[in-house]
Design an enzyme around this catalytic site. Structure first.
Site, PDB file in Angstrom:
ATOM      1  N   THR A  94      39.086   0.292  -4.126  1.00  0.00           N
ATOM      2  CA  THR A  94      39.483   1.452  -4.925  1.00  0.00           C
ATOM      3  C   THR A  94      39.876   1.062  -6.354  1.00  0.00           C
ATOM      4  O   THR A  94      39.401   1.668  -7.317  1.00  0.00           O
ATOM      5  CB  THR A  94      40.663   2.183  -4.235  1.00  0.00           C
ATOM      6  OG1 THR A  94      40.217   2.612  -2.947  1.00  0.00           O
ATOM      7  CG2 THR A  94      41.129   3.386  -5.039  1.00  0.00           C
ATOM      8  N   ILE A  95      40.743   0.074  -6.477  1.00  0.00           N
ATOM      9  CA  ILE A  95      41.185  -0.351  -7.809  1.00  0.00           C
ATOM     10  C   ILE A  95      40.167  -1.297  -8.442  1.00  0.00           C
ATOM     11  O   ILE A  95      39.801  -1.149  -9.611  1.00  0.00           O
ATOM     12  CB  ILE A  95      42.573  -1.037  -7.731  1.00  0.00           C
ATOM     13  CG1 ILE A  95      43.632  -0.062  -7.174  1.00  0.00           C
ATOM     14  CG2 ILE A  95      42.997  -1.577  -9.097  1.00  0.00           C
ATOM     15  CD1 ILE A  95      43.887   1.167  -8.022  1.00  0.00           C
ATOM     16  N   GLY A 109      51.118  -3.805  -5.194  1.00  0.00           N
ATOM     17  CA  GLY A 109      51.389  -4.066  -3.783  1.00  0.00           C
ATOM     18  C   GLY A 109      52.032  -5.416  -3.538  1.00  0.00           C
ATOM     19  O   GLY A 109      52.559  -5.679  -2.458  1.00  0.00           O
ATOM     20  N   SER A 115      52.717  -0.683  -9.630  1.00  0.00           N
ATOM     21  CA  SER A 115      52.022   0.319  -8.805  1.00  0.00           C
ATOM     22  C   SER A 115      51.775   1.614  -9.573  1.00  0.00           C
ATOM     23  O   SER A 115      52.323   1.841 -10.648  1.00  0.00           O
ATOM     24  CB  SER A 115      52.871   0.636  -7.575  1.00  0.00           C
ATOM     25  OG  SER A 115      54.022   1.368  -7.987  1.00  0.00           O
ATOM     26  N   CYS A 116      50.988   2.479  -8.969  1.00  0.00           N
ATOM     27  CA  CYS A 116      50.705   3.785  -9.579  1.00  0.00           C
ATOM     28  C   CYS A 116      51.988   4.568  -9.826  1.00  0.00           C
ATOM     29  O   CYS A 116      52.178   5.142 -10.900  1.00  0.00           O
ATOM     30  CB  CYS A 116      49.736   4.579  -8.706  1.00  0.00           C
ATOM     31  SG  CYS A 116      50.212   4.672  -6.965  1.00  0.00           S
ATOM     32  N   ASN A 117      52.890   4.588  -8.839  1.00  0.00           N
ATOM     33  CA  ASN A 117      54.134   5.346  -9.026  1.00  0.00           C
ATOM     34  C   ASN A 117      54.998   4.734 -10.125  1.00  0.00           C
ATOM     35  O   ASN A 117      55.565   5.465 -10.949  1.00  0.00           O
ATOM     36  CB  ASN A 117      54.926   5.403  -7.704  1.00  0.00           C
ATOM     37  CG  ASN A 117      54.369   6.448  -6.754  1.00  0.00           C
ATOM     38  OD1 ASN A 117      54.164   7.600  -7.159  1.00  0.00           O
ATOM     39  ND2 ASN A 117      54.099   6.066  -5.523  1.00  0.00           N
ATOM     40  N   HIS A 173      61.343   2.397  -4.808  1.00  0.00           N
ATOM     41  CA  HIS A 173      60.633   2.683  -6.061  1.00  0.00           C
ATOM     42  C   HIS A 173      61.539   2.529  -7.269  1.00  0.00           C
ATOM     43  O   HIS A 173      61.104   2.093  -8.334  1.00  0.00           O
ATOM     44  CB  HIS A 173      60.017   4.082  -5.998  1.00  0.00           C
ATOM     45  CG  HIS A 173      59.078   4.262  -4.860  1.00  0.00           C
ATOM     46  ND1 HIS A 173      59.517   4.664  -3.613  1.00  0.00           N
ATOM     47  CD2 HIS A 173      57.743   4.058  -4.756  1.00  0.00           C
ATOM     48  CE1 HIS A 173      58.472   4.712  -2.783  1.00  0.00           C
ATOM     49  NE2 HIS A 173      57.388   4.345  -3.454  1.00  0.00           N
ATOM     50  N   GLY A 174      62.804   2.911  -7.118  1.00  0.00           N
ATOM     51  CA  GLY A 174      63.751   2.771  -8.218  1.00  0.00           C
ATOM     52  C   GLY A 174      63.874   1.328  -8.678  1.00  0.00           C
ATOM     53  O   GLY A 174      63.643   1.018  -9.856  1.00  0.00           O
ATOM     54  N   HIS A 201      49.760  11.830  -6.149  1.00  0.00           N
ATOM     55  CA  HIS A 201      51.206  11.910  -5.951  1.00  0.00           C
ATOM     56  C   HIS A 201      51.758  12.965  -6.916  1.00  0.00           C
ATOM     57  O   HIS A 201      51.181  13.211  -7.979  1.00  0.00           O
ATOM     58  CB  HIS A 201      51.898  10.587  -6.314  1.00  0.00           C
ATOM     59  CG  HIS A 201      51.394   9.383  -5.600  1.00  0.00           C
ATOM     60  ND1 HIS A 201      51.332   9.292  -4.234  1.00  0.00           N
ATOM     61  CD2 HIS A 201      50.958   8.180  -6.064  1.00  0.00           C
ATOM     62  CE1 HIS A 201      50.877   8.093  -3.887  1.00  0.00           C
ATOM     63  NE2 HIS A 201      50.641   7.403  -4.983  1.00  0.00           N
TER      64      HIS A 201
END
Lengths: 335, 335
Positions: A13-14, A111, A140-142, A195-196, A221
């Protein structure tokens, strides 16, 4: 000037998107991509003219599947100046000795752990930290999506505290194995989520608390973002600030969902319908009781692609000014 | 003591559940339910022994469909002491003159405006406000779920500010017409959403900002709740406080999603698999940097049912003590 030689380890994908974006640049070129299975993506890679490599133990099965490998992954790595590792999360770590042995630079994706590379990268927020580095992790994307909005707001108004609910698509569109198909999955259940802290690998001084859920959707997302700021500002101030950011797109004109954003990407003629920008709903940007609120959509398959290109440029010292690299990448990709 | 006569106007998702819950009480009884179409729900109502009424203009079509109406909706209203209006949001408002003409009390659901009734009700938070009232609105599933957690925390520790992301199921399980099936829909896009102000109809002094999205799932809503508190407290303090609330269930033992909560409801033998309690994930309850965070699941089809029963009891002055009404309703329903 000879072009920087880039290898893509893991053409999924990436990886396939990074390969295509690198190919658009005049200061770098793809010397090879690696695949482990002779599937349709491998065939298309061959059709596109990429040299397809395979792990030594897979060369035979690739050949049986109709793909003649240009060599082993080791051969590919030896031929490169820099490898973009786009293997699945956790696998990339195991490839580090290979890159060290060959004396090539390497980029990992979000990841992997921060500690593997030592530098976590977002082109908008900390380009200069990657200058000349051997190992860099593109977040990451997020984290990319959050970095792109937090950084300019912090620069302009000072960020006192960030609270985000990350509503994550549970699987990519091509993934038929994962669920849920009808449930909301708090993930992780324990709060706050990881994520933070990941934002702190890019901007250590940001105070942030995140919660996350997995949802039965594949497209994007969505983040609900709340920020307490140091300085006073208006709703219009923030909209204008976001409008100035080249990798933030303000979403309006009746686009009410992630599905319609993806349709926009297709109508714009984007490769694979990708939306590389943060998609911030313009009407959602609001200062309320002195705090900033907004919604943004994050196209998990593609948002990190331009940052991978910029990371190559920084690590190879092709450009010392992040703004110039971003402008160059944007122009070639059509952002 | 003769039982209070209750009519259910609108025997759909909420109405059929209220009818069954009222039937379990020893101080009230169902004198009729109304349907507009002779579908399977109407047949089951007849089988259960409910007198089924219909709008005058629908009596013939109901008869053709095999349902002999016991009379018109007007007849039903005349025979009742109190009507629970469970018609779709916005329709209930049009029925007010009918109730006024018949001189009966009426309860509306959260789909109607606060102003229609003048009193917005949640049994845990403001039971006493409904005592002896003629018109009351039982707040929506989302507002009910938020009231039940905000009220006790506010009583015990003082709530300075609440921020909530409401992740809403887009359609009920029996609804095959609505979407999305693969998208996240910020709704409303403008922030904050109307859910915050709705909390103020129950607890006017609460400072709250909400954001909301619609999701491709049918089972439950999920809230991520953040509260700033006046007094210091620990994670365990809040867990203990929630454990004491009879209409909050702490979710644990490997239940990781809304789908598993619904399976729990079925395994518990609940009617229709309903979960009338707030389903708060125990491990999510966290004090972090002085602020409270947690996830809760809200079963939109059933969470307001016990509160409707309590509202009847308050309005008819069958019980002046909210805690006693709640205990009685809980015991009969099996909460």
């Amino acid at each position: 000037m000879s072009k920087v030689k880039v290898a893509i380890n893991g053409y999924g994908t990436i990886g396939k998107r990074v390969a295509d974006a690198v190919s658009l640049q005049d200061d770098m070129e793809i010397v090879g991509v690696s695949k482990t299975r002779p599937n349709f993506e491998a065939s298309i890679a061959v059709d596109k003219g990429y040299a397809v490599y395979a792990p030594a133990e897979k060369v035979d099965s690739m050949k049986k599947g109709g793909i003649s490998a240009a060599g082993t992954v080791e051969d590919m790595v030896e031929s490169a100046d820099i490898v973009v590792d786009c293997t699945p999360g956790g696998i990339g770590e195991k490839n580090k000795p290979l890159y060290e042995k060959a004396g090539v630079k390497a980029i990992w994706q979000g990841g992997e752990d921060h500690e593997l590379a030592g530098v976590s990268f977002n082109a908008s927020a900390n380009y200069e930290e990657a200058l000349g580095e051997d190992f860099v992790r593109v977040v990451s994307c997020n984290t990319t999506g959050l970095s792109r909005v937090i950084y300019p707001v912090d620069q302009e108004y000072g960020v006192k505290k960030v609270r985000v609910t990350l509503m994550r698509r549970a699987a990519d569109p091509n993934d038929v194995k994962k669920g849920p198909i009808n449930a909301i999955v708090p993930n992780p259940i324990t709060l706050p989520s990881h994520h933070g802290p990941d934002i702190k690998t890019v901007m250590p001084h940001i105070d942030i608390a995140t919660t996350a859920v997995k949802l039965p959707t594949t497209l994007m997302h969505v983040h609900t973002v709340n920020m307490e700021l140091e300085k006073d500002c208006s709703t219009d101030d923030v909209k204008e600030l976001f409008e100035k950011q080249s990798r933030i797109m303000l979403i309006e004109k009746g686009i009410g969902s992630t599905a319609e954003i993806m349709e926009l990407g297709r109508d714009l003629g984007r490769p694979r319908g990708d939306m590389w920008e943060n998609c911030v709903w313009k009407d959602s940007v609001t200062m309320y009781e002195g705090e900033l609120y907004f919604f943004q959509g994050i196209h998990q398959e593609s948002i990190v692609i331009p940052d991978n290109v910029d990371a190559i440029r920084a690590m190879m010292e092709l450009e010392s000014d992040g703004a110039k690299s971003i402008a160059k990448t944007n122009k070639t990709m059509g952002i």
